[in-house]
Write an enzyme that holds these catalytic residues in place. Structure first.
Site, PDB file in Angstrom:
ATOM      1  N   ASP A 132       0.817  -1.216   0.000  1.00 33.33           N
ATOM      2  CA  ASP A 132       0.000   0.000   0.000  1.00 33.33           C
ATOM      3  C   ASP A 132       0.849   1.262   0.000  1.00 33.33           C
ATOM      4  O   ASP A 132       0.472   2.273  -0.598  1.00 33.33           O
ATOM      5  CB  ASP A 132      -0.934  -0.006   1.210  1.00 33.33           C
ATOM      6  CG  ASP A 132      -2.122  -0.938   1.017  1.00 33.33           C
ATOM      7  OD1 ASP A 132      -2.287  -1.461  -0.096  1.00 33.33           O
ATOM      8  OD2 ASP A 132      -2.880  -1.138   1.983  1.00 33.33           O
ATOM      9  N   GLY A 133       1.989   1.222   0.677  1.00 33.19           N
ATOM     10  CA  GLY A 133       2.868   2.384   0.687  1.00 33.19           C
ATOM     11  C   GLY A 133       3.361   2.736  -0.702  1.00 33.19           C
ATOM     12  O   GLY A 133       3.399   3.908  -1.085  1.00 33.19           O
ATOM     13  N   ASN A 180      -4.384   9.997   1.071  1.00 30.91           N
ATOM     14  CA  ASN A 180      -4.923   9.371   2.283  1.00 30.91           C
ATOM     15  C   ASN A 180      -5.436  10.400   3.286  1.00 30.91           C
ATOM     16  O   ASN A 180      -6.615  10.431   3.597  1.00 30.91           O
ATOM     17  CB  ASN A 180      -3.860   8.497   2.951  1.00 30.91           C
ATOM     18  CG  ASN A 180      -3.837   7.088   2.393  1.00 30.91           C
ATOM     19  OD1 ASN A 180      -4.646   6.736   1.542  1.00 30.91           O
ATOM     20  ND2 ASN A 180      -2.903   6.290   2.858  1.00 30.91           N
ATOM     21  N   GLU A 181      -4.519  11.218   3.810  1.00 31.29           N
ATOM     22  CA  GLU A 181      -4.928  12.160   4.847  1.00 31.29           C
ATOM     23  C   GLU A 181      -3.919  13.285   5.001  1.00 31.29           C
ATOM     24  O   GLU A 181      -2.753  13.173   4.607  1.00 31.29           O
ATOM     25  CB  GLU A 181      -5.095  11.451   6.200  1.00 31.29           C
ATOM     26  CG  GLU A 181      -3.803  11.093   6.917  1.00 31.29           C
ATOM     27  CD  GLU A 181      -3.162   9.815   6.449  1.00 31.29           C
ATOM     28  OE1 GLU A 181      -1.911   9.824   6.287  1.00 31.29           O
ATOM     29  OE2 GLU A 181      -3.863   8.825   6.243  1.00 31.29           O
ATOM     30  N   ALA A 233     -10.834   7.122   0.669  1.00 34.45           N
ATOM     31  CA  ALA A 233      -9.827   6.128   0.293  1.00 34.45           C
ATOM     32  C   ALA A 233      -8.812   5.906   1.398  1.00 34.45           C
ATOM     33  O   ALA A 233      -8.271   4.806   1.546  1.00 34.45           O
ATOM     34  CB  ALA A 233      -9.117   6.567  -0.991  1.00 34.45           C
ATOM     35  N   THR A 251      -9.259   3.839   5.907  1.00 35.51           N
ATOM     36  CA  THR A 251      -8.859   2.572   6.523  1.00 35.51           C
ATOM     37  C   THR A 251      -7.376   2.562   6.894  1.00 35.51           C
ATOM     38  O   THR A 251      -6.861   1.538   7.335  1.00 35.51           O
ATOM     39  CB  THR A 251      -9.148   1.387   5.580  1.00 35.51           C
ATOM     40  OG1 THR A 251      -8.466   1.602   4.338  1.00 35.51           O
ATOM     41  CG2 THR A 251     -10.633   1.241   5.322  1.00 35.51           C
ATOM     42  N   ALA A 252      -6.698   3.703   6.721  1.00 39.95           N
ATOM     43  CA  ALA A 252      -5.267   3.775   7.027  1.00 39.95           C
ATOM     44  C   ALA A 252      -5.073   4.398   8.415  1.00 39.95           C
ATOM     45  O   ALA A 252      -5.590   3.896   9.405  1.00 39.95           O
ATOM     46  CB  ALA A 252      -4.544   4.560   5.925  1.00 39.95           C
ATOM     47  N   TYR A 253      -4.321   5.493   8.503  1.00 43.16           N
ATOM     48  CA  TYR A 253      -4.040   6.139   9.785  1.00 43.16           C
ATOM     49  C   TYR A 253      -5.334   6.504  10.510  1.00 43.16           C
ATOM     50  O   TYR A 253      -5.451   6.376  11.735  1.00 43.16           O
ATOM     51  CB  TYR A 253      -3.185   7.378   9.517  1.00 43.16           C
ATOM     52  CG  TYR A 253      -2.560   8.032  10.721  1.00 43.16           C
ATOM     53  CD1 TYR A 253      -2.655   7.483  12.002  1.00 43.16           C
ATOM     54  CD2 TYR A 253      -1.851   9.224  10.583  1.00 43.16           C
ATOM     55  CE1 TYR A 253      -2.074   8.091  13.088  1.00 43.16           C
ATOM     56  CE2 TYR A 253      -1.257   9.849  11.663  1.00 43.16           C
ATOM     57  CZ  TYR A 253      -1.371   9.278  12.920  1.00 43.16           C
ATOM     58  OH  TYR A 253      -0.792   9.898  13.990  1.00 43.16           O
TER      59      TYR A 253
END
Length: 258
Positions: free
Chosen positions: A47-48, A117-118, A155, A158-160
């Protein structure tokens, strides 16, 4: 970029040996083009690295198809060498828009970054951060004392954002998540869901004593004074997912994980 015949593929791979080996085998089998000449960019990694690929393709029109050759593969398809062109042809599309961060530091310099992402604001020292939060030019929280706060896209939810106990957001929900990181006061505040059209402004209080950094994915600005975040609807990123394994399906399934 479309042309008659099968799509032209560009292969990008992370530094992991398994990703580099996969790139060599797939390029030999399917042919390889530069990103500018390709119809589809195939990203090989976790993912990274998918995040790196998306940033690499921010100003292009190619679709991006990921295959997992890394550790975390939420945004990736399963790795299979056979039938790649058929899988791409049958793939489901997800269109995402990044966030645009405008960060002013204590020296008065203005920095711009894009986040898929954020955007996160994080304390730089042992001192907690003190932040003032405004939405669409109206102050909604005079003082948030915390380790930080983040604004997440669907999107990136679901990450940080998820690790900080923020909500998982369906891709088509047209909302952003505003999520505190270890809120100390108000202790019970768990964040807010905002319209994707919202203009978010976060001001750092006592910035000399309580320095804060701002991060748009992997772009960091230290000692910020004010950070503004809006969704950039002019940039469209198209991700491809195997039929029956769309990003919407993955986000929905994640909400039922124990």
């Amino acid at each position: 970029m479309s042309h008659a015949g099968p799509p032209r593929l560009a292969f990008l791979a992370s530094d992991r040996p398994e990703a580099q080996e996969a790139k060599a085998r797939l390029a030999a089998r399917y042919g390889s083009h530069s990103v500018d000449e390709a119809d589809v960019v195939v990203s090989l990694g976790g993912d990274g690295f998918m995040l790196e690929t998306l940033h690499h393709c921010l100003r292009t029109t190619q679709s991006i198809y990921g295959m997992n050759r890394g550790s975390v593969g939420f945004l990736m398809n399963d790795y299979l060498e056979e039938g790649l062109l058929e899988r791409i042809d049958a793939a489901e599309r997800a269109v995402i828009h990044p966030l645009m961060m405008t960060a002013s530091d204590i020296a008065g310099e203005v920095h711009h970054g894009l986040a898929i992402n954020e955007v996160s604001l994080l304390r730089q020292t042992r001192q907690t951060a003190k932040l003032r939060v405004s939405i669409d030019d109206k102050v909604r929280m005079e003082e948030l004392v915390c380790d930080g706060v983040l604004i997440s896209t669907p999107a990136g939810s679901t990450a940080y954002n998820l690790s900080a106990h923020g909500p998982i957001i369906p891709l088509d929900a047209r909302v952003l998540a505003l999520t505190p990181i270890s809120a100390f006061r108000p202790r019970r505040w768990r964040g807010a869901l905002l319209s994707h059209k919202a203009h978010v402004c976060i001001e750092v209080l006592e910035s000399d004593k309580r320095p804060v950094s701002a991060v748009a994915d992997n772009f960091e600005v230290r000692r910020v004074q004010k950070v503004e975040i809006v969704e950039n609807r002019e940039i469209h990123l198209t991700m491809l997912f195997d039929a029956g394994r769309s990003l919407e399906e993955r986000v929905l399934a994640e909400q039922f994980q124990s």
